[in-house]
Motif scaffolding. Structure first.
Motif, short mmCIF file in Angstrom:
data_model
loop_
_atom_site.label_atom_id
_atom_site.label_comp_id
_atom_site.label_asym_id
_atom_site.label_seq_id
_atom_site.Cartn_x
_atom_site.Cartn_y
_atom_site.Cartn_z
N VAL A 3 -5.89 11.13 -4.58
CA VAL A 3 -6.47 11.29 -3.24
C VAL A 3 -5.61 12.29 -2.48
O VAL A 3 -4.43 12.04 -2.23
CB VAL A 3 -6.55 9.95 -2.49
CG1 VAL A 3 -7.14 10.15 -1.10
CG2 VAL A 3 -7.39 8.95 -3.28
N CYS A 4 -6.21 13.42 -2.13
CA CYS A 4 -5.48 14.50 -1.47
C CYS A 4 -6.13 14.77 -0.11
O CYS A 4 -7.29 15.22 -0.05
CB CYS A 4 -5.50 15.76 -2.31
SG CYS A 4 -4.88 15.53 -3.99
N THR A 31 -10.92 15.10 2.42
CA THR A 31 -10.24 14.19 1.50
C THR A 31 -10.83 14.38 0.11
O THR A 31 -11.99 14.05 -0.14
CB THR A 31 -10.40 12.72 1.94
OG1 THR A 31 -9.85 12.56 3.25
CG2 THR A 31 -9.67 11.79 0.98
N LEU A 32 -10.02 14.95 -0.77
CA LEU A 32 -10.45 15.21 -2.14
C LEU A 32 -10.07 14.01 -3.00
O LEU A 32 -8.92 13.59 -3.02
CB LEU A 32 -9.75 16.47 -2.65
CG LEU A 32 -10.05 16.89 -4.10
CD1 LEU A 32 -11.50 17.34 -4.22
CD2 LEU A 32 -9.10 18.00 -4.53
N ALA A 66 -13.71 6.38 2.60
CA ALA A 66 -13.45 7.76 2.99
C ALA A 66 -12.00 8.14 2.74
O ALA A 66 -11.68 9.32 2.57
CB ALA A 66 -13.79 7.96 4.47
N ASN A 67 -11.12 7.14 2.69
CA ASN A 67 -9.71 7.38 2.41
C ASN A 67 -9.34 7.08 0.96
O ASN A 67 -8.16 6.94 0.63
CB ASN A 67 -8.84 6.56 3.36
CG ASN A 67 -8.79 7.14 4.75
OD1 ASN A 67 -8.08 8.10 5.00
ND2 ASN A 67 -9.59 6.59 5.66
N GLY A 68 -10.35 6.98 0.10
CA GLY A 68 -10.10 6.86 -1.33
C GLY A 68 -9.95 5.46 -1.85
O GLY A 68 -9.51 5.27 -2.99
N ARG A 119 -7.53 0.70 -11.62
CA ARG A 119 -6.26 0.75 -10.87
C ARG A 119 -6.54 0.98 -9.39
O ARG A 119 -7.46 1.71 -9.01
CB ARG A 119 -5.37 1.87 -11.41
CG ARG A 119 -3.91 1.75 -10.94
CD ARG A 119 -3.03 2.87 -11.43
NE ARG A 119 -3.31 4.11 -10.75
CZ ARG A 119 -3.87 5.17 -11.28
NH1 ARG A 119 -4.24 5.14 -12.56
NH2 ARG A 119 -4.09 6.26 -10.59
N GLU A 120 -5.72 0.36 -8.55
CA GLU A 120 -5.93 0.40 -7.12
C GLU A 120 -5.81 1.83 -6.58
O GLU A 120 -4.94 2.60 -7.02
CB GLU A 120 -4.93 -0.52 -6.41
CG GLU A 120 -5.16 -1.99 -6.67
CD GLU A 120 -4.81 -2.45 -8.08
OE1 GLU A 120 -5.31 -3.52 -8.49
OE2 GLU A 120 -4.05 -1.75 -8.78
N GLY A 121 -6.65 2.17 -5.62
CA GLY A 121 -6.63 3.49 -5.00
C GLY A 121 -5.98 3.46 -3.63
O GLY A 121 -5.21 2.56 -3.29
N GLY A 122 -6.32 4.43 -2.80
CA GLY A 122 -5.78 4.49 -1.45
C GLY A 122 -4.26 4.60 -1.46
O GLY A 122 -3.65 5.23 -2.32
#
Length: 752
Positions: free
Chosen positions: A718-719, A669-670, A434-436, A80-83
């Motif tokens: 992504v937090c 960024t977790l 870096a942004n997930g 599944r797509e992230g960010g």
């Protein structure tokens, strides 16, 4: 009271705006582009010609958004797509798991309106573009609701309009229709009989009522239902997107003849409803009414603009790795006959690749113009490749790519073409990750800036206790497990039962390509004799040459059951050699001609809450959830779990990143597990959970002994935590206080 005297003429007012980036088009692609650019510090104007955001995903059209997960109907595990696209789907699941399209509108509008640096102009259509040489300088748009013209100048422009309004008006090179097979060697290239473009669809909703409802068809409704060759597939229970194949217009100009296409689709929809209500073939439809019919069609295909790379069939089927890979797709190559509902062909021709494929940045800008980025369904792709890359979650992922690319172009004084070069594009790839944003077969370099890591515990797979439930082996079933290079799988003890003695074959299967979940190889097999209920040891004489996932595959065997457990683990999954009728016709992809595609078995998971996991014991324990995984920069289970998971009995789990010298920290960024295999279709289908079970719902972040953040009711994978001023710290500690019910998993803490 205002009184206005007669004049010779009047003019509507004009507002002048300036932005770093102008995004035209407010579908998922345009919204993600605008949000990404604004979050990276650009001043952004987003122009949308409709009253809501979302495009085909909005309440105006009501098509569910989907992407590489393909309704969980292919072999793309954890895809599944992230960010930002993932953030949207997770937020919608949290607020709107029932799939109300109006609520999805609200999620999108809320995101846009709450984003600093983003100016949103709804009901506003671009109609004029100005440029100097090969550089766009300004657009003019009009809003008929407030009778206002807008002129917007900008340094960069992003075309996310679907039809390519900016590129078209600016004179950029584009294509319509399908390439001939000889041009690119695409064996799926359609001939004239099948047709060269995908058409439009209009959807509708029905509902049950307390009593009979009459229906009088309009004069323009289709009179003869047999004009639709597939009319016998119609039933009173079909609804919404189930009738995506009520499609037409692929032989027309899908831009300038859109109104003709819409009227023909209304004719079809009302003719279909007349047939369901009044033919007498569906007596159960007496107490039904049609609740909603789309006022505008969902458009699939029109113009495709040319970049420095033309994505083609071989890029998808061969899963070619591009040096400038910035995103990925995973929907099938899904081509529809140009005659749509009136065609004697099936409604679609779908072929999947064996795994996800990457999309190069060179396909995401115009080669004709110096400052026009492309996203959504007008990217540089052949008609065949477009058949896969066109789906909305893929488009949204591409939107974030071009938004972050625009920010880098500004800060580094580059054109998109410059940014695509080998010496520059790595910066974009790292920024995205870096942004997930996961990129297959790529990883983030040193996410924790040289930290060492330690954890309160690490999960080891030893025993998954039985829960009293059994799974019949009526179809082939497999357990996906990671194995490290140079190691054997542990011996696995399973509990089986059979009413009569019989053999059961258990195979060890693997994929040829790193990161795929399509079994190509049979490494080994063993046969166990099942009689009554007993434990059975499964072991294989095989050692892995590389990090990979393997399938412990059980043959279908009537009369044999396997014991189940209540425990579900991140990065481990049970799959079945089964069929998802939404995206395939068989349990195996079979090519009924020479289409240049692979044949292989589909191995599919089950949806929540119907996922199953076999009870088992491992000897020695399987160690796949080490704390060191959070340093490898890999954001998904790919070849390994790539995550840290604490022990099941650790009631105060925490993980600590440490530096020998104080580290300056601006942002953390977790990236954690929110079940990346779970398809979160945006509307209509509905979902069981509002938050998937592995998600960490309550956590604290500490810098040395200072509390940086405490987050409750988290539902995102992504937090991000941005600090107003840089903080110097020797350590960062993550304290996990609660999950949504299952074991947590941390992929990375990206520190900058």
């Amino acid at each position: 009271m205002k009184i206005f005297p007669q004049t010779d003429a009047r003019a509507f007012p004009t507002q002048h705006l300036h932005a770093d980036l102008l995004v035209a088009g407010g579908g998922l692609a345009g919204l993600c582009a605008a949000l990404a650019a604004a979050r990276d510090g650009l001043q952004v104007v987003l122009i949308q010609d409709r009253p809501v955001l979302g495009g085909n995903a909005s309440s105006e059209v009501r098509l569910w958004a989907n992407g590489a997960t393909s309704h969980m109907g292919n072999n793309n595990r954890w895809a599944r797509e992230g960010g930002i696209m993932g953030e949207i789907m997770e937020e919608n699941l949290w607020r709107n798991k029932e799939g109300n399209p109006v609520m999805f509108d609200l999620v999108l509008l809320d995101l846009a309106k709450s984003q600093p640096g983003l100016t949103l102009l709804l009901n506003t259509a671009v109609f004029e573009v100005e440029k100097t040489g090969q550089t766009i300088t300004q657009v003019t748009a009009f809003n008929p609701i407030n009778e206002t013209f807008y002129t917007v100048s900008a340094e960069q422009f992003c075309d996310a309009t679907g039809d390519g309004v900016l590129g078209y008006l600016a004179g950029a090179e584009y294509r319509e229709g399908a390439e001939e097979a000889e041009e690119l060697g695409e064996k799926m290239a359609p001939g004239d009989n099948f047709g060269h473009k995908l058409g439009h669809s209009i959807y509708f909703y029905t509902k049950q009522t307390a009593g009979p409802v009459n229906f009088v068809p309009p004069s323009f409704a289709l009179k003869n239902i047999t004009d639709i060759p597939r009319y016998k597939r119609l039933t009173s229970t079909l609804n919404g997107c189930d009738l995506w194949w009520l499609e037409w217009g692929g032989r027309l100009d899908t831009v300038h003849e859109s109104e003709e296409i819409k009227w023909e689709l209304w004719k079809i929809v009302w003719g279909v409803w007349d047939h369901i209500k009044n033919s007498g073939e569906f007596p159960e439809a007496a107490n039904m009414t049609i609740e909603w019919v789309g006022a505008i069609p969902g458009k699939r295909e029109s113009r495709r603009f040319l970049g420095d790379h033309l994505l083609c069939q071989q890029d998808i089927v061969e899963q070619r790795d591009h040096y400038d890979a910035v995103a990925y797709g995973g929907w099938s190559i899904d081509l529809h006959p140009a005659d749509g509902v009136y065609s004697t062909h099936d409604g679609c021709r779908q072929f999947h690749s064996k795994g996800t494929y990457t999309i190069p940045f060179r396909s995401l800008y115009s080669r004709s113009l110096d400052n026009l980025l492309l996203t959504g369904r007008l990217i540089s792709a052949s008609h065949v490749a477009f058949g896969s890359a066109r789906v909305m979650c893929t488009c949204g992922l591409l939107g974030e790519v071009v938004g972050r690319a625009a920010a880098l172009c500004k800060t580094q004084n580059l054109t998109p073409h410059d940014l695509a070069q080998r010496e520059h594009v790595g910066t974009l790839q790292q920024q995205l990750q870096a942004n997930g944003c996961y990129i297959p077969r790529h990883w983030l370099s040193d996410p924790a800036q040289g930290a060492t890591v330690s954890a309160s515990s690490e999960y080891q797979l030893t025993t998954l206790a039985t829960n009293g439930n059994w799974q019949p082996l009526a179809e082939r079933m497999a357990l996906l497990l990671p194995v490290q290079a140079g190691l054997n799988l542990p011996e696995i003890t399973l509990r089986l039962r059979a009413k009569k003695p019989q053999p059961l074959t258990i195979s060890l299967l693997g994929s040829a390509r790193a990161g795929n979940f399509t079994p190509d190889y049979r490494y080994d097999e063993c046969v166990v004799q099942v009689s009554g209920e007993a434990d059975h040891i499964v072991s294989f004489s095989w050692q892995s040459e590389r990090d990979q996932y393997v399938f412990i595959a059980f043959d279908a065997q009537d009369g044999v059951d396997i014991a189940l457990t209540d425990t579900h683990l991140p990065g481990v999954m049970t799959v079945f050699n089964s069929l998802n009728a939404r995206v395939a016709k068989h349990t195996r992809q079979v090519a009924d001609g020479d289409y240049g595609v692979d044949e292989f078995d589909f191995w599919l998971p089950r949806r929540h809450p119907n996922q199953v996991m076999p009870a088992l014991r491992c000897d020695p324990p399987l160690n796949a959830w080490s704390a060191q995984n959070v340093l490898n920069g890999r954001l998904r289970p790919e070849q390994q779990t790539n995550a840290w998971t604490p022990a099941a009995d650790d009631d105060k789990p925490e993980i600590v990143w440490r530096w020998a010298a104080p580290q300056a920290i601006h942002q953390l960024t977790l990236v954690q597990d929110n079940d990346f295999d779970n398809a979160m279709e945006s509307v209509q289908m509905g979902h069981y959970f509002a938050v998937t079970p592995h998600c960490i719902t309550h956590y604290r972040l500490w810098a040395d002994e200072q509390l940086l953040a405490e987050v409750c009711d988290n539902h995102h994978s992504v937090c991000q935590h941005r600090l107003d001023t840089a903080l110097m710290a020797h350590s960062i500690r993550l304290e996990i206080l609660a999950t949504a019910g299952a074991l947590p998993a941390i992929y990375s803490l990206n520190i900058s």
